[in-house]
Design an enzyme around this catalytic site. Structure first.
Site, mmCIF file in Angstrom:
data_model
loop_
_atom_site.group_PDB
_atom_site.id
_atom_site.type_symbol
_atom_site.label_atom_id
_atom_site.label_comp_id
_atom_site.label_asym_id
_atom_site.label_seq_id
_atom_site.Cartn_x
_atom_site.Cartn_y
_atom_site.Cartn_z
ATOM 1 N N PRO A 59 0.815 -1.221 0.000
ATOM 2 C CA PRO A 59 0.000 0.000 0.000
ATOM 3 C C PRO A 59 0.847 1.269 0.000
ATOM 4 O O PRO A 59 0.378 2.345 -0.310
ATOM 5 C CB PRO A 59 -0.832 -0.115 1.278
ATOM 6 C CG PRO A 59 -0.134 -1.104 2.122
ATOM 7 C CD PRO A 59 0.608 -2.012 1.220
ATOM 8 N N GLU A 96 0.440 -8.290 8.664
ATOM 9 C CA GLU A 96 0.523 -6.815 8.681
ATOM 10 C C GLU A 96 1.546 -6.306 7.674
ATOM 11 O O GLU A 96 1.654 -5.101 7.463
ATOM 12 C CB GLU A 96 0.901 -6.327 10.084
ATOM 13 C CG GLU A 96 -0.091 -6.722 11.175
ATOM 14 C CD GLU A 96 -1.526 -6.421 10.778
ATOM 15 O OE1 GLU A 96 -1.785 -5.237 10.437
ATOM 16 O OE2 GLU A 96 -2.362 -7.344 10.796
ATOM 17 N N ARG A 136 -1.080 -8.329 -21.582
ATOM 18 C CA ARG A 136 -1.917 -8.035 -22.746
ATOM 19 C C ARG A 136 -1.256 -7.038 -23.680
ATOM 20 O O ARG A 136 -1.655 -6.910 -24.839
ATOM 21 C CB ARG A 136 -3.295 -7.537 -22.332
ATOM 22 C CG ARG A 136 -3.307 -6.209 -21.597
ATOM 23 C CD ARG A 136 -4.719 -5.824 -21.209
ATOM 24 N NE ARG A 136 -5.577 -5.590 -22.356
ATOM 25 C CZ ARG A 136 -5.542 -4.478 -23.110
ATOM 26 N NH1 ARG A 136 -4.662 -3.532 -22.836
ATOM 27 N NH2 ARG A 136 -6.356 -4.331 -24.115
ATOM 28 N N ASP A 154 -6.692 0.765 -27.103
ATOM 29 C CA ASP A 154 -7.336 0.840 -25.790
ATOM 30 C C ASP A 154 -7.868 2.241 -25.525
ATOM 31 O O ASP A 154 -7.194 3.223 -25.803
ATOM 32 C CB ASP A 154 -6.298 0.524 -24.704
ATOM 33 C CG ASP A 154 -6.135 -0.974 -24.515
ATOM 34 O OD1 ASP A 154 -6.951 -1.721 -25.091
ATOM 35 O OD2 ASP A 154 -5.200 -1.375 -23.817
HETATM 36 C C1 LIG Z 1 -4.275 1.813 2.519
HETATM 37 C C2 LIG Z 1 -3.685 0.827 3.475
HETATM 38 C C3 LIG Z 1 -3.121 1.276 4.664
HETATM 39 C C4 LIG Z 1 -2.592 0.372 5.541
HETATM 40 C C5 LIG Z 1 -2.597 -1.009 5.273
HETATM 41 C C6 LIG Z 1 -3.170 -1.450 4.080
HETATM 42 C C7 LIG Z 1 -3.218 -2.893 3.740
HETATM 43 O O1 LIG Z 1 -3.984 -3.284 2.910
HETATM 44 N N1 LIG Z 1 -2.351 -3.742 4.369
HETATM 45 C C8 LIG Z 1 -2.387 -5.161 4.140
HETATM 46 C C9 LIG Z 1 -1.544 -5.567 2.933
HETATM 47 N N2 LIG Z 1 -1.971 -4.768 1.813
HETATM 48 C C10 LIG Z 1 -1.437 -4.854 0.567
HETATM 49 O O2 LIG Z 1 -0.566 -5.647 0.265
HETATM 50 C C11 LIG Z 1 -1.946 -3.857 -0.440
HETATM 51 C C12 LIG Z 1 -3.017 -3.025 -0.126
HETATM 52 C C13 LIG Z 1 -3.476 -2.106 -1.074
HETATM 53 C C14 LIG Z 1 -2.901 -1.961 -2.322
HETATM 54 C C15 LIG Z 1 -1.822 -2.789 -2.634
HETATM 55 N N3 LIG Z 1 -1.093 -2.877 -3.769
HETATM 56 O O3 LIG Z 1 -0.174 -3.831 -3.583
HETATM 57 C C16 LIG Z 1 -0.289 -4.374 -2.360
HETATM 58 C C17 LIG Z 1 -1.340 -3.733 -1.718
HETATM 59 C C18 LIG Z 1 -0.062 -5.416 3.242
HETATM 60 C C19 LIG Z 1 0.369 -6.723 3.868
HETATM 61 C C20 LIG Z 1 -0.746 -7.722 3.642
HETATM 62 C C21 LIG Z 1 -1.703 -7.057 2.686
HETATM 63 C C22 LIG Z 1 -3.724 -0.529 3.185
#
Ligand SMILES: Cc1cccc(C(=O)NCC2(NC(=O)c3cccc4nocc34)CCCC2)c1
Length: 252
Positions: A94, A122, A160, A175
């Site tokens: 994230p 986490e 793609r 696209d």
């Molecule tokens: C806004 C926000 C704030 C704090 C935590 C999280 C959250 O979702 N934390 C959990 C995890 N999220 C992601 O991996 C993930 C989430 C979103 C987009 C992504 N693009 O790539 C990987 C992504 C990280 C470890 C396990 C999953 C989201």
């Protein structure tokens, strides 16, 4: 891409079945069969050395939830790097740089093999990021349970764009998102359905008029549903004229 058997995508995950299923269906599955891409997975748990095969542990500093430990991740990334040279390690997170179509085009053009690290719990120990990751990428601002969907989104959008993946049925160059416009409305048989018919112009065979109608449909839908996209690309004179006429009709 200069790589004998297509662009490589290796996904590091605790749930490889999620990914293999995605690799084996539809346009992605066909690209795999045609060796335009080589997609594989690495189960991070296979790189644990303890009896319990543990991949997570309690966070230093306390607090709820667990953190993915660095050792298995380091070993899994090294295994991924050893499979194919010229690879880029992307952490799905994230906190990453937002992924978009222009980024998809960059990855497809570079043809570098991509290694995806998918977090669970986490998140991952910070030392993995500093030691092994080339780039952190996010697919959007929402909370998820894992990074696997992000890896699949990126593989899908990049694959793609690779030559030979999309047959004649549709081409990436056309696209709608290429010019920051939404797609025009789509219709197919039957002509009448639930009392609703198809705009006559689409059956006219007049390709000039059909293209005009489609440009207008795309413009109106973008104006209504995603006006924010207009800031990315200025309106052409034709588009301004079309919107003016349309707004006058709406006022009438
Ligand atoms: C806004 C926000 C704030 C704090 C935590 C999280 C959250 O979702 N934390 C959990 C995890 N999220 C992601 O991996 C993930 C989430 C979103 C987009 C992504 N693009 O790539 C990987 C992504 C990280 C470890 C396990 C999953 C989201």
């Amino acid at each position: 891409t200069g790589i004998p058997n297509g662009m490589g995508f290796t996904v590091l995950t605790l749930f490889p079945e999620l990914i293999t299923s995605f690799f084996n269906h539809g346009i992605i599955g066909r690209a795999m069969e045609k060796k335009l891409i080589v997609g594989d997975t690495i189960n991070i748990r296979d790189f644990t050395l303890d009896r319990h095969k543990s991949v997570d542990d309690k966070p230093y500093g306390g607090g709820c939830g667990m953190v993915m430990t660095p050792e298995p991740l380091f070993r899994a990334i090294d295994e991924a790097r050893s499979r194919r040279g010229n690879a880029r390690v992307l952490l799905m997170s994230p906190q990453g740089k937002p992924f978009d179509q222009s980024r998809a085009r960059e990855f497809a053009a570079a043809g570098e093999n991509l290694i995806f690290v998918c977090g669970r719990y986490e998140g991952i120990d910070e030392r993995v990021y500093h030691g092994e990751v080339d780039e952190e990428i996010s697919i959007g601002d929402y909370v998820m349970t894992g990074g696997e969907l992000a890896a699949m989104v990126i593989v899908d959008a990049v694959t793609r764009l690779l030559p030979g993946v999309l047959g004649g049925e549709s081409s990436a160059e056309l696209d709608s998102f290429e010019n920051h416009r939404l797609e025009h409305a789509h219709y197919t048989r039957p002509f009448e359905f639930e009392g609703m018919t198809v705009p006559e112009v689409l059956l006219s065979g007049n390709h000039g008029e059909i293209e005009k109608w489609r440009r207008s449909s795309s413009l109106k839908r973008t104006f209504i549903k995603r006006p924010d996209l207009f800031h990315k690309e200025t309106l052409s004179a034709e588009e301004k004229a079309c919107l003016k006429i349309w707004c006058r009709e709406l006022e009438a």
